[in-house]
Write a protein that holds these residues in place. Structure first.
Motif, PDB file in Angstrom:
ATOM      1  N   ARG A  28       9.707 -15.460 -39.266  1.00 18.27           N
ATOM      2  CA  ARG A  28       8.621 -15.034 -38.376  1.00 18.27           C
ATOM      3  C   ARG A  28       7.688 -16.219 -38.164  1.00 18.27           C
ATOM      4  O   ARG A  28       7.085 -16.718 -39.116  1.00 18.27           O
ATOM      5  CB  ARG A  28       7.853 -13.847 -38.963  1.00 18.27           C
ATOM      6  CG  ARG A  28       6.823 -13.260 -37.986  1.00 18.27           C
ATOM      7  CD  ARG A  28       6.142 -12.041 -38.576  1.00 18.27           C
ATOM      8  NE  ARG A  28       5.241 -11.438 -37.614  1.00 18.27           N
ATOM      9  CZ  ARG A  28       5.615 -10.535 -36.704  1.00 18.27           C
ATOM     10  NH1 ARG A  28       6.883 -10.153 -36.661  1.00 18.27           N
ATOM     11  NH2 ARG A  28       4.750 -10.026 -35.859  1.00 18.27           N
TER      12      ARG A  28
ATOM     13  N   GLU B  39      13.400 -11.789 -35.419  1.00 19.77           N
ATOM     14  CA  GLU B  39      12.020 -11.327 -35.201  1.00 19.77           C
ATOM     15  C   GLU B  39      11.784 -11.354 -33.691  1.00 19.77           C
ATOM     16  O   GLU B  39      11.458 -12.415 -33.131  1.00 19.77           O
ATOM     17  CB  GLU B  39      11.022 -12.237 -35.917  1.00 19.77           C
ATOM     18  CG  GLU B  39      11.176 -12.290 -37.426  1.00 19.77           C
ATOM     19  CD  GLU B  39      10.598 -11.061 -38.095  1.00 19.77           C
ATOM     20  OE1 GLU B  39       9.925 -10.275 -37.402  1.00 19.77           O
ATOM     21  OE2 GLU B  39      10.811 -10.903 -39.311  1.00 19.77           O
TER      22      GLU B  39
ATOM     23  N   ASN C 176       9.037 -13.357 -31.870  1.00 22.73           N
ATOM     24  CA  ASN C 176       9.086 -14.814 -31.733  1.00 22.73           C
ATOM     25  C   ASN C 176       9.447 -15.217 -30.310  1.00 22.73           C
ATOM     26  O   ASN C 176       8.860 -16.153 -29.751  1.00 22.73           O
ATOM     27  CB  ASN C 176      10.124 -15.404 -32.699  1.00 22.73           C
ATOM     28  CG  ASN C 176       9.680 -15.336 -34.146  1.00 22.73           C
ATOM     29  OD1 ASN C 176       8.498 -15.195 -34.437  1.00 22.73           O
ATOM     30  ND2 ASN C 176      10.641 -15.439 -35.055  1.00 22.73           N
TER      31      ASN C 176
ATOM     32  N   ASN D 143       9.833 -19.167 -43.198  1.00 32.39           N
ATOM     33  CA  ASN D 143       9.839 -17.762 -42.825  1.00 32.39           C
ATOM     34  C   ASN D 143      10.342 -17.659 -41.394  1.00 32.39           C
ATOM     35  O   ASN D 143       9.930 -18.434 -40.532  1.00 32.39           O
ATOM     36  CB  ASN D 143       8.411 -17.200 -42.929  1.00 32.39           C
ATOM     37  CG  ASN D 143       8.380 -15.687 -42.847  1.00 32.39           C
ATOM     38  OD1 ASN D 143       9.165 -15.087 -42.109  1.00 32.39           O
ATOM     39  ND2 ASN D 143       7.473 -15.073 -43.582  1.00 32.39           N
TER      40      ASN D 143
ATOM     41  N   ASP E  80       4.550 -18.253 -37.469  1.00 30.50           N
ATOM     42  CA  ASP E  80       3.103 -18.051 -37.471  1.00 30.50           C
ATOM     43  C   ASP E  80       2.472 -18.889 -36.354  1.00 30.50           C
ATOM     44  O   ASP E  80       3.164 -19.582 -35.596  1.00 30.50           O
ATOM     45  CB  ASP E  80       2.501 -18.389 -38.832  1.00 30.50           C
ATOM     46  CG  ASP E  80       2.748 -19.829 -39.265  1.00 30.50           C
ATOM     47  OD1 ASP E  80       2.998 -20.683 -38.385  1.00 30.50           O
ATOM     48  OD2 ASP E  80       2.693 -20.106 -40.481  1.00 30.50           O
ATOM     49  N   LYS E  81       1.170 -18.846 -36.252  1.00 33.13           N
ATOM     50  CA  LYS E  81       0.466 -19.525 -35.165  1.00 33.13           C
ATOM     51  C   LYS E  81       0.752 -21.024 -35.149  1.00 33.13           C
ATOM     52  O   LYS E  81       0.986 -21.615 -34.090  1.00 33.13           O
ATOM     53  CB  LYS E  81      -1.043 -19.273 -35.291  1.00 33.13           C
ATOM     54  CG  LYS E  81      -1.861 -19.872 -34.166  1.00 33.13           C
ATOM     55  CD  LYS E  81      -3.336 -19.544 -34.331  1.00 33.13           C
ATOM     56  CE  LYS E  81      -4.156 -20.165 -33.201  1.00 33.13           C
ATOM     57  NZ  LYS E  81      -5.606 -19.853 -33.354  1.00 33.13           N
ATOM     58  N   ASP E  82       0.723 -21.651 -36.339  1.00 36.09           N
ATOM     59  CA  ASP E  82       0.964 -23.095 -36.411  1.00 36.09           C
ATOM     60  C   ASP E  82       2.387 -23.444 -35.978  1.00 36.09           C
ATOM     61  O   ASP E  82       2.604 -24.429 -35.263  1.00 36.09           O
ATOM     62  CB  ASP E  82       0.714 -23.606 -37.833  1.00 36.09           C
ATOM     63  CG  ASP E  82      -0.756 -23.591 -38.210  1.00 36.09           C
ATOM     64  OD1 ASP E  82      -1.596 -23.566 -37.279  1.00 36.09           O
ATOM     65  OD2 ASP E  82      -1.062 -23.602 -39.421  1.00 36.09           O
TER      66      ASP E  82
END
Length: 204
Positions: free
Chosen positions: A117, A156, A159, A115, A119-121
């Motif tokens: 976008r 995004e 980011n 993806n 994510d936290k990881d």
């Protein structure tokens, strides 16, 4: 010229036969008249047998890196000290310039973004990756003043800000078309960074 010098030096340090082996190298960093190189040799037969593993010819990597560096130097950031990450779903390139000089250019391998976008990881992973690679910078060039993001991940905007915050750097989307009069203002401009950078060098 650099390739000739490295090939000459490698004869004394690496056991390889020019008639059957392929010598490959990458520039880690350059400071003044000193350049750090990593080099390796492999059987030409083995290389040909593994070509299907490459999504594009390896020789295009240098073109991508130098094109991105040239585009960065030609931008408003060229006289500052930014780090540029061009991040697509399956490839990534890192370029750092310092006040008019490219000081680090690397391809980051094994990129697989499910993806765009982050994510936290993924943000944590990229934070660690970028900090690790900044260790290649000369000690007197590690004071950076900006983080720039381009490629599919830059579609995004969050980011760029999220990674910039994690690196404690001013962050923004890199716009290769800065100062160029475009017929249409395309919101997808960040994904064209590499193509436009190459066009600036008259590369096909």
């Amino acid at each position: 010229e650099l390739e000739d010098h490295i090939a000459w030096e490698a004869r004394f340090m690496i056991d390889y036969d020019e008639s059957v082996d392929v010598l490959s190298f990458a520039v880690l960093r350059s400071v003044g008249k000193e350049t750090w190189i990593v080099a390796s040799a492999a059987s030409r037969k083995d290389v040909i047998g593994k070509l299907e593993l490459f999504p594009y010819p390896p020789e295009l990597v240098d073109t991508a890196l130098t094109s991105l560096a040239n585009a960065l130097l030609a931008s408003q950031w060229g006289k500052r000290a930014p780090i540029l990450l061009h991040l697509d779903r399956n490839r990534a390139f890192l370029v750092v310039v310092s006040h008019g000089d490219p000081i680090l250019m690397q391809e980051i391998f094994n990129v697989r973004l499910m993806n765009t976008r982050l994510d936290k990881d993924m943000l944590t992973w990229w934070q660690d990756e970028l900090k690790l690679r900044c260790n290649f910078l000369p000690s007197d060039k590690r004071s950076l003043d900006g983080f720039l993001l381009s490629g599919e991940a830059a579609l995004e905007p969050d980011n760029a800000k999220a990674l910039g915050d994690r690196l404690n750097l001013e962050a923004e989307i890199f716009n290769p078309f800065e100062g160029v009069n475009l017929v249409d203002d395309d919101a997808r401009q960040p994904i064209y960074t590499l193509a436009y950078s190459s066009a600036m060098r008259a590369e096909e």
